[in-house]
Structures are given as structure tokens and as C-alpha cells.
Write an enzyme that holds these catalytic residues in place. Sequence first.
Site, short mmCIF file in Angstrom:
data_model
loop_
_atom_site.label_atom_id
_atom_site.label_comp_id
_atom_site.label_asym_id
_atom_site.label_seq_id
_atom_site.Cartn_x
_atom_site.Cartn_y
_atom_site.Cartn_z
N THR A 1 28.52 -4.09 130.13
CA THR A 1 28.30 -5.11 131.19
C THR A 1 29.21 -5.82 131.15
O THR A 1 29.68 -6.31 132.20
CB THR A 1 27.07 -6.02 130.37
OG1 THR A 1 25.78 -5.10 130.47
CG2 THR A 1 26.55 -7.17 131.22
N THR B 1 26.21 -3.66 125.08
CA THR B 1 25.27 -4.18 123.86
C THR B 1 24.23 -3.04 123.26
O THR B 1 23.89 -3.56 122.37
CB THR B 1 24.73 -5.48 124.38
OG1 THR B 1 24.05 -5.62 125.44
CG2 THR B 1 25.95 -6.51 124.63
N SER C 1 26.78 1.69 127.83
CA SER C 1 26.31 2.05 126.34
C SER C 1 25.35 2.69 126.24
O SER C 1 25.09 3.67 125.41
CB SER C 1 26.65 0.94 125.35
OG SER C 1 25.65 0.23 125.20
#
Length: 338
Positions: free
Chosen positions: A16, A91, A58
Site C-alpha cells: 500500500t 501489510t 503482499s
Amino acid sequence: MTVTDSHVVLLATGGTISSRSSQAGGAVASDTGEQVFKALGSRVSHPVRVLDVFQKGSYLLTFDDMLKICAAIQEVLKDPTVLGVVVTHGTDTMEETAYLADLTHSDERPVVFTGSQRAADSDAPDGPDNLARAIAVAGSMDGRGKGVMVQFAGTIFPAAGVRKSQTLRLDAFANPDFGVLGQVSAQGEVAMDGSGRLEALPLPRPGGGSPRVDLVAAYPGSDSILMHAALEAGAEGIILQGTGSGNANASLCAEVAAAVASGAVVVTSTRVDAGPVVPIYGAGGGGEDLRVAGAISSGHLRPSQSLILLSLLLRINPDRDRITEIFAQRGRPPEPSA
């Protein structure tokens, strides 16, 4: 900065913190590491050299992608002028990659994972502040000997036990069992406590054989169909996400016994937020029954990091007794400092 200057290396992997709105809809990891770094302006406490590993959300990463990040960390640390390393990362799976990096990290210098909850083109991005603080930690003497860390919203966590605990809130991470290492202020002032470290495990090369490890959940009414399907698909390891202190039911317990008899490794973890996996109950599939069936306890490791540890161990040393021993070591939080 010349290559002989002491500096922090920033390894950019996407997430992000590098994302912007796309014409196709939704945010997409698109900024390079240099673009992510330039968003800091003058808020840098140490010289920084930027390297791109890749640009991915991710949630798209494979175990081999995580190995590639770990290999990049080890490669840049061959340079004695490097003070430490910052990895910018999404994250969603930061807890997995950071833990793999920690398992294989033998250098005294800090490695700090960070990212953001808001995209780079949002009205108030949190990425620049997180990155500035992570650079301060990575370049600090306090950060040495602490292993791999996650720094988010000013809090510094050990990689072991860390997990994303909030989907959108800026203080996105928690570590109920392994605790907090310290804090870093917006001005880059680092305050950390000591932390014991375990011996590093070998880092396999990406693509060098990928044993399948699957995660299967126990829940009210669950049966053995999903675990059986995973084993039929060639799983060499299974993480069983149990309930409570690590419980399942009679159907799953019977499948665990069959899996272990066939040579697969089964590790019992739990969906509960904190506390150890302990074999207590023995009525038709409780934790004691799972132990007797051959399942290994994850200790305090949750399913996400249990899967990473088992995936690594099956690549480097698939001996069941050794796997059991390492889970006992790694699943135990450090003793509180006196």
C-alpha cells in the site's frame, strides 16, 4: 552519498505504501522505491540507498517471493558500510515475510519492516511517517542485536509473534505474546529494550523445491474433507487452526493420525488471539487427542507464522524430531527481563 558512506538500505517490494488509484479500479502497487523514498522530503535521519526488489501487493506473494526478499537482505548486508535495512512491504503478509527474514537473519544489524494503511495518493498517507521512523530504527545502535522487527505507527515489534490486528486502523499491528521492543518518535528518537535471539536457520534458494504446506481450520461442524484433499494434493505439511487451546474433533483427529502415518507433518495452532497451544482435552478430538495422533504444538505461534516456519523446515531439514524441537524453541516467548 558515496558507496563508502555509512547508510541504510531501503528494499522496496510494493504494498500500500507504493500504491495509487488505477484506471481499472482499486489501488495498485505502482511507485518505485525512489518514489516512495522521495515522499519523505527532508525527514531522513540517515543516508539511504534505495533498491527495488519488486512491486507487488503482499496478498499476491508466494513463499519463493519471500525467499527473494530475504536473499536481498542478506546480499546488501555483505556491505560493511550498511547500518541496517528497511523493507517496505504490504501489510497483508508482512507478518509472514518478516518472520521468515527473522528466522534466517544472523547479522547484528537491524532489519525493519514497515508499510502503510493508506495509499500514496490518499489525502493523508501514513507511509512517509512510518518510513521515516523505520529508517531511524534501522540506523540506530539500539536496533542492533534485536533481529528482524516490524515498525508501525511508532511501535517497534519483534517479528516473532507479530500480526496484523486491524484491517484499516493506522496502528495496524499487535504482538500479544512476544511483546513490544520499544518506540520511535516522529523525530527519530529510538528507545528499545533488550531482546534474546535464537540461532539463525539456513536460507534456501528460491525455486529450490517447494514442499506444499496447507492450512486447515477447525470450526463447529468441520470434518476431514479439506485436510484429506490437501494431503491428496501432495501436502507434506498441514497447519491445523484449532479452536481454544488447540482443539478439533474426532473426524479431524483421525485424519491427523492418518496424515502423520503417511509421513506428513501436522502442526496444531489456534484461532485464538493470544496464549499457548496446550494439549488439555481428550474427549474425541481435543488437544490431547491431537498430540497422541502425532500433531506438533505450535506453542505461541499463530497459523500464519506456523506455516512459514514449517515451510522453511521442510525445505532445510524434514526430520520430524528436529521440526518438533524447533517449534518448541521458536514457539516460546522470551523470558521477561528482570
